[in-house]
Design an enzyme around this catalytic site. Structure first.
Site, PDB file in Angstrom:
ATOM      1  N   ARG A   1       0.838  -1.204   0.000  1.00 14.42           N
ATOM      2  CA  ARG A   1       0.000   0.000   0.000  1.00 14.42           C
ATOM      3  C   ARG A   1       0.871   1.251   0.000  1.00 14.42           C
ATOM      4  NH1 ARG A   1      -4.557   0.041   4.403  1.00 14.42           N
ATOM      5  NH2 ARG A   1      -5.262   1.761   3.087  1.00 14.42           N
ATOM      6  N   CYS A  57      -0.985   5.751   9.354  1.00 10.43           N
ATOM      7  CA  CYS A  57      -1.360   4.459   8.776  1.00 10.43           C
ATOM      8  C   CYS A  57      -2.501   4.713   7.803  1.00 10.43           C
ATOM      9  CB  CYS A  57      -1.727   3.465   9.879  1.00 10.43           C
ATOM     10  SG  CYS A  57      -3.065   4.039  10.960  1.00 10.43           S
TER      11      CYS A  57
END
Length: 275
Positions: A172, A230
């Protein structure tokens, strides 16, 4: 105070003169509410707390899990029996992310004594119960500011002046895949530091020395200002906890990638390199 506690340590404290308030924060991203799992069996005395509705505000421009209103959060904690001086232990199903979110919020709002059950429910060897406790009302009153907090602008600045860690999975970070947010990639200048690498196969945190070596290799030292983000401020809290175990204080960008990527005017970097 060490921010984690073993199952055996908690078991001893639970029958001691100052038993901790115990909170069950079972949760999974995109999964059902953890209440059903809690009702099927939990550590005796544990009070269930829902991450999506009680440890976060409504999703929107501030990300998928923006910080809850402090007063609303305080009311939830008081109903769970949390007092200003009451020790608190939090656990989840074993991943540690949800428990760390509760740990971070309590610490950020000024609670002096809160720890994560290392390894979560999977580490518990005692009995489970289906009984629902009815704790006496606590007197905890949030006073935000106990831990560092970043907004988008501060996170962008820190990526250039200090060390900004991206706690998401490496794919990601690189932008190879993005299953949730508008676009893949990372904040320019951020360093990839997947949260999953802070724990062993049993879900327990690595020894402090191993964590210190890991973060040192990523650029953390005693003179470095550190921030973490995050996807939505959940696994990032777990990384903040791991950094504390390693001897570093870090600020959390709570809006994280879900907030950053929602604004098309913000720059996005892709690939394995920070910039």
């Amino acid at each position: 105070m060490k921010p984690i506690i073993t199952a055996s340590e908690y078991m001893s404290e639970s029958v001691g003169p100052r038993p901790p308030v115990l909170l069950d924060i079972r949760w999974q991203l995109g999964g059902p509410n953890g209440r059903a799992d809690y009702e099927a069996g939990h550590i005796p005395g544990a009070v269930f707390i829902d991450l999506d509705s009680e440890l976060a505000g409504p999703a929107g421009g501030g990300g998928r899990h923006p910080l809850p209103d402090p007063e609303a959060f305080g009311a939830v904690m008081r109903r769970a029996g949390v007092g200003r001086e009451t020790p608190v232990v939090v656990y989840d199903g074993g991943q540690g992310w949800a428990a760390a979110r509760a740990w971070w919020l309590l610490r950020w709002t000024g609670h002096p004594d809160v720890r994560v059950l290392d390894g979560g429910l999977a580490a518990w060897t005692g009995e489970l119960t289906t009984g629902i406790p009815e704790p006496a009302e606590g007197d905890f009153r949030p006073e935000p500011g106990g831990l560092g907090l970043l907004d988008a602008d501060a996170a962008a600045e820190l990526a250039g002046s200090g060390l900004l860690l991206d706690a998401r999975a490496a794919e990601r970070y690189r932008g190879d895949v993005e299953p949730i947010d508008r676009v893949g990639g990372h904040i320019p200048g951020a360093v990839s530091a997947p949260t999953a690498q802070n724990v062993g196969e049993d879900g327990r945190f690595l020894p402090a020395g191993s964590l210190a070596s890991r973060f040192s290799a990523l650029g953390a030292d005693s003179g470095t200002e550190i921030g973490v983000y995050c996807g939505s401020g959940v696994s990032g809290a777990h990384e903040v906890l791991a950094l504390e175990l390693a001897g570093h204080r870090a600020a959390l960008y709570a809006g994280s990638w879900s907030e950053w990527s929602s604004d098309e005017s913000r720059p996005v970097a892709t690939g394995p390199d920070p910039r």
